[in-house]
Design an enzyme around this catalytic site. Structure first.
Site, short mmCIF file in Angstrom:
data_model
loop_
_atom_site.label_atom_id
_atom_site.label_comp_id
_atom_site.label_asym_id
_atom_site.label_seq_id
_atom_site.Cartn_x
_atom_site.Cartn_y
_atom_site.Cartn_z
N MET A 30 0.83 -1.22 0.06
CA MET A 30 0.12 -0.13 -0.06
C MET A 30 0.97 1.07 0.14
SD MET A 30 -3.35 -0.84 2.12
CE MET A 30 -2.87 -0.50 3.75
N HIS A 34 8.74 1.37 3.63
CA HIS A 34 10.08 1.18 4.65
C HIS A 34 10.92 -0.02 4.22
CE1 HIS A 34 7.67 -1.85 6.49
NE2 HIS A 34 6.46 -0.99 6.80
N HIS A 37 9.18 -3.41 3.64
CA HIS A 37 8.90 -3.52 2.12
C HIS A 37 9.84 -3.97 1.22
CE1 HIS A 37 5.45 -0.64 3.57
NE2 HIS A 37 4.80 -1.75 3.16
N GLY A 147 4.81 -10.25 4.36
CA GLY A 147 5.58 -10.20 5.42
C GLY A 147 5.11 -10.87 6.69
N MET A 184 8.78 -2.53 11.79
CA MET A 184 8.43 -1.33 10.90
C MET A 184 6.83 -1.36 10.49
SD MET A 184 12.08 -0.76 8.82
CE MET A 184 13.49 -0.65 9.79
#
Ligand code: AMP
Length: 279
Positions: A30, A34, A37, A147, A184
């Protein structure tokens, strides 16, 4: 790096790449990117010939009172980061292309969507499953990278892929953390300096439970109690749930074992954060 906004153009391009024998790796996001990603993108690069990253803030996964409008957006900065990592194609569809007038079809992964985050965010996981399947149908990846931070999401996507016979290999990668352990998240940007300090309680409490488990404690009730106790020492952080679950069925366990997942969600002011560990 190629940037594609149009759905049909994306489908045609990737069909051509597949015809050339390329292995397509896909990282849906989205945006407000950071290092979490970026680590998915690095992995995707190592495991495929052509990496597609999508940026799409999906309205279907936000509740009416949630932060869809405020969700951080930085297309320029994100594009730079993605190009720097060496991604091949960035896909940025519009909301009206993904959900045109008269859109009617949603994916519901029964039971798995109703627990944990599904309880506080009704419809959230239905929105996630729907957009991920749509993106799979558009990008046609061989492999897709997610993730561990969004643990329930990974369970739901794996189940959807299995149940609907999607020909996509779902790869789950470890949570990337700040130095002090905070996972994160694009939403960490919302935290003020004091809130940011308190936010470490999520990871601290999970690590304390892990320590107990490693010392031999198996009672889920005791592990949960330890986490709740640590949250009490941070009264500015509101614990929403702690779930100690089987990693496939998301059913609560009484006795923790290796592979059991402890997942939690908490609110700090207006910000909702999640985290989890695998024992
Ligand atoms: P989002 O943009 O938040 O939808 O996340 C896009 C992908 O990045 C999802 O697969 C997330 O699980 C993953 N992700 C988000 N935060 C992290 C993190 N801290 N470490 C690893 N992966 C992450």
């Amino acid at each position: 790096m190629k940037i594609i906004e149009d759905i049909i153009e994306m489908q045609r391009y990737v069909t051509q790449l597949r015809w050339e024998g390329k292995i397509i790796g896909f990282v849906p996001t989205m945006g407000a990117l950071h290092k979490g990603h970026l680590s998915l993108m690095e992995h995707a690069k190592n495991e495929s010939d052509h990496v597609v990253v999508s940026i799409f803030v999906n309205p279907a996964q936000f509740g009416p009172k949630e932060d869809y409008k405020e969700y951080p957006r930085d297309m320029e900065g994100d594009t730079e980061k993605i190009a720097y990592v060496g991604v091949d194609t960035l896909f940025t569809p519009s909301v009206s292309a993904i959900y045109p007038e008269g859109y009617r079809t949603y994916i519901e992964v029964k039971d798995l969507s109703d627990v944990m985050c599904g309880r506080a965010r009704p419809g959230h996981l239905r929105g996630v499953a729907t957009v991920v399947l749509k993106l799979f149908n558009i990008v046609k990846p061989h492999k897709a990278f997610f993730g561990q931070k969004d643990f329930q999401q990974t369970v739901i996507i794996k189940k959807m892929v299995e149940d609907l016979n999607s020909d996509v290999d779902v790869v789950v990668l470890p949570t990337v953390r700040e130095e002090d352990g905070l996972a994160m998240s694009s939403r960490n940007q919302y935290l003020g300096p004091e809130e940011r300090k308190s936010a470490t309680v999520l990871y601290r409490s999970l690590e304390e439970a892990r320590l107990l488990f490693n010392k031999g404690e198996r009672s889920a009730e005791l592990l949960r109690y330890t986490i709740i106790k640590i949250f009490k020492s941070e009264p500015s952080v509101l614990l929403e749930y702690v779930a100690i679950v089987n990693p496939k069925t998301l059913e609560e366990v009484k006795e923790a074992e290796e592979g059991t997942v402890i997942a939690l969600a908490a609110r700090i002011g207006k910000t909702r954060l999640i985290d989890n560990i695998v024992l």
